[in-house]
Design a protein around this motif. Sequence first.
Motif, mmCIF file in Angstrom:
data_model
loop_
_atom_site.group_PDB
_atom_site.id
_atom_site.type_symbol
_atom_site.label_atom_id
_atom_site.label_comp_id
_atom_site.label_asym_id
_atom_site.label_seq_id
_atom_site.Cartn_x
_atom_site.Cartn_y
_atom_site.Cartn_z
ATOM 1 N N ILE A 242 37.016 34.039 28.475
ATOM 2 C CA ILE A 242 38.025 34.842 29.296
ATOM 3 C C ILE A 242 37.214 35.827 30.022
ATOM 4 C CG2 ILE A 242 38.467 36.513 27.635
ATOM 5 C CD1 ILE A 242 41.550 36.228 28.489
ATOM 6 N N LYS A 243 36.007 36.301 29.829
ATOM 7 C CA LYS A 243 35.151 37.118 30.447
ATOM 8 C C LYS A 243 34.804 36.533 31.964
ATOM 9 C CE LYS A 243 33.541 41.229 31.015
ATOM 10 N NZ LYS A 243 34.688 42.369 31.187
ATOM 11 N N ASP A 244 34.476 35.123 31.522
ATOM 12 C CA ASP A 244 34.033 34.513 32.824
ATOM 13 C C ASP A 244 34.861 34.395 34.056
ATOM 14 O OD1 ASP A 244 31.419 33.843 31.703
ATOM 15 O OD2 ASP A 244 32.126 31.951 30.951
ATOM 16 N N LEU A 245 36.317 34.188 33.455
ATOM 17 C CA LEU A 245 37.498 34.019 34.282
ATOM 18 C C LEU A 245 37.637 35.445 34.903
ATOM 19 C CD1 LEU A 245 38.036 31.227 33.152
ATOM 20 C CD2 LEU A 245 40.567 31.895 33.028
ATOM 21 N N GLU A 246 37.621 36.673 34.045
ATOM 22 C CA GLU A 246 37.621 37.931 34.910
ATOM 23 C C GLU A 246 36.552 38.124 35.906
ATOM 24 O OE1 GLU A 246 36.575 42.209 33.501
ATOM 25 O OE2 GLU A 246 38.090 41.530 32.199
ATOM 26 N N ASN A 247 35.559 37.602 35.597
ATOM 27 C CA ASN A 247 34.466 38.108 36.496
ATOM 28 C C ASN A 247 34.593 37.120 37.864
ATOM 29 O OD1 ASN A 247 33.120 39.639 34.886
ATOM 30 N ND2 ASN A 247 31.795 38.131 33.893
ATOM 31 N N LEU A 248 35.097 35.869 37.713
ATOM 32 C CA LEU A 248 35.400 34.876 38.909
ATOM 33 C C LEU A 248 36.321 35.076 39.686
ATOM 34 C CD1 LEU A 248 34.095 31.849 36.810
ATOM 35 C CD2 LEU A 248 32.805 32.407 39.142
ATOM 36 N N SER A 249 37.497 35.766 39.039
ATOM 37 C CA SER A 249 38.654 35.909 39.761
ATOM 38 C C SER A 249 39.200 37.323 39.985
ATOM 39 C CB SER A 249 40.031 35.248 38.758
ATOM 40 O OG SER A 249 40.178 36.228 37.740
ATOM 41 N N GLY A 250 38.302 38.130 39.358
ATOM 42 C CA GLY A 250 38.827 39.769 39.551
ATOM 43 C C GLY A 250 40.038 40.182 38.939
#
Length: 302
Positions: A14-22
């Motif tokens: 979920i941290k990857d998704l946060e980093n990639l999507s903002g």
Amino acid sequence: MLNNNENVKSVFSIKDLENLSGIKAHTIRIWEKRYNILEPMRTESNIRLYDLPSLQKLLNITLLHDHGYKISKIASYNENKIPLLVQEIISEKSSKSHAISAFKMAMINFDQALFFKTYDDLLSKKTFGEVFFEVVIPLMNEIGFLWQSGTVTPAQEHFISYLIKQKLLINTEKVQVLAPIRKDRVFVLYLPDNEIHELGLMYLNYEILSRGYKTIYLGESVPIDSLKDMKKYFDNITYISYVTVQPTKDDINNYVEQISREVLDENSNIWFVGRMAEYIEDKNLSPKITIINSIANLIFEL
């Protein structure tokens, strides 16, 4: 985790998704709970994991949300409608955020075809300079953060950087063959010893050439002695040094002092741009030494 068929990272935290999507991880969790927009996989210890389609869906949802769609409304659409709405937005107004997302997906998947399609779509609506300034520079800033946070690998960063470098070289050659029309000074562009982050400097070379100046592009990891040599061949030199990681913040002021002492004279000056330039102390600044805090400001100086 790698996809066995493609050898590409295909499972994200979920941290990857946060980093990639903002979109903040906390917000993603709320959207999942209230609107069921994503269905994560779970580890035995109940940690969320997401596949590539989930990442792509979140990037599309982010674009719609940024363009005024309420998340409750987006959640009511079937799976096929979201990409169609995204395409409508892109066709109505060339969406910078969509292009950046597409480039990030190309990087993650080592997908050259997606890179070239996205680039060609942008180039059909904008000049190369606009594409680079409005999309590629923000993309590279994001990629630097994604690499530092471990969301993307050095291999993925090198992959996308090489494709961008190809486009820079092609477009630079087009303006390089034109005879200079502005002859009041010559620009010498270089990176200091052990500095290899070249894309920003390459883009500046393109912009300066486009404005009719002569440039001497020395590239990465240039020793100070090579800068001295330039004075044998040219008068009225403006050196441009892009300092991203080298010299370090502990060494940058000694470096500037050495440049001032050994390189600069009454016919030359130097502009520093890049992250390390902010550590140059005021006492080292003079009419011959200038800090320029962004590529946009440097282009304005031309």
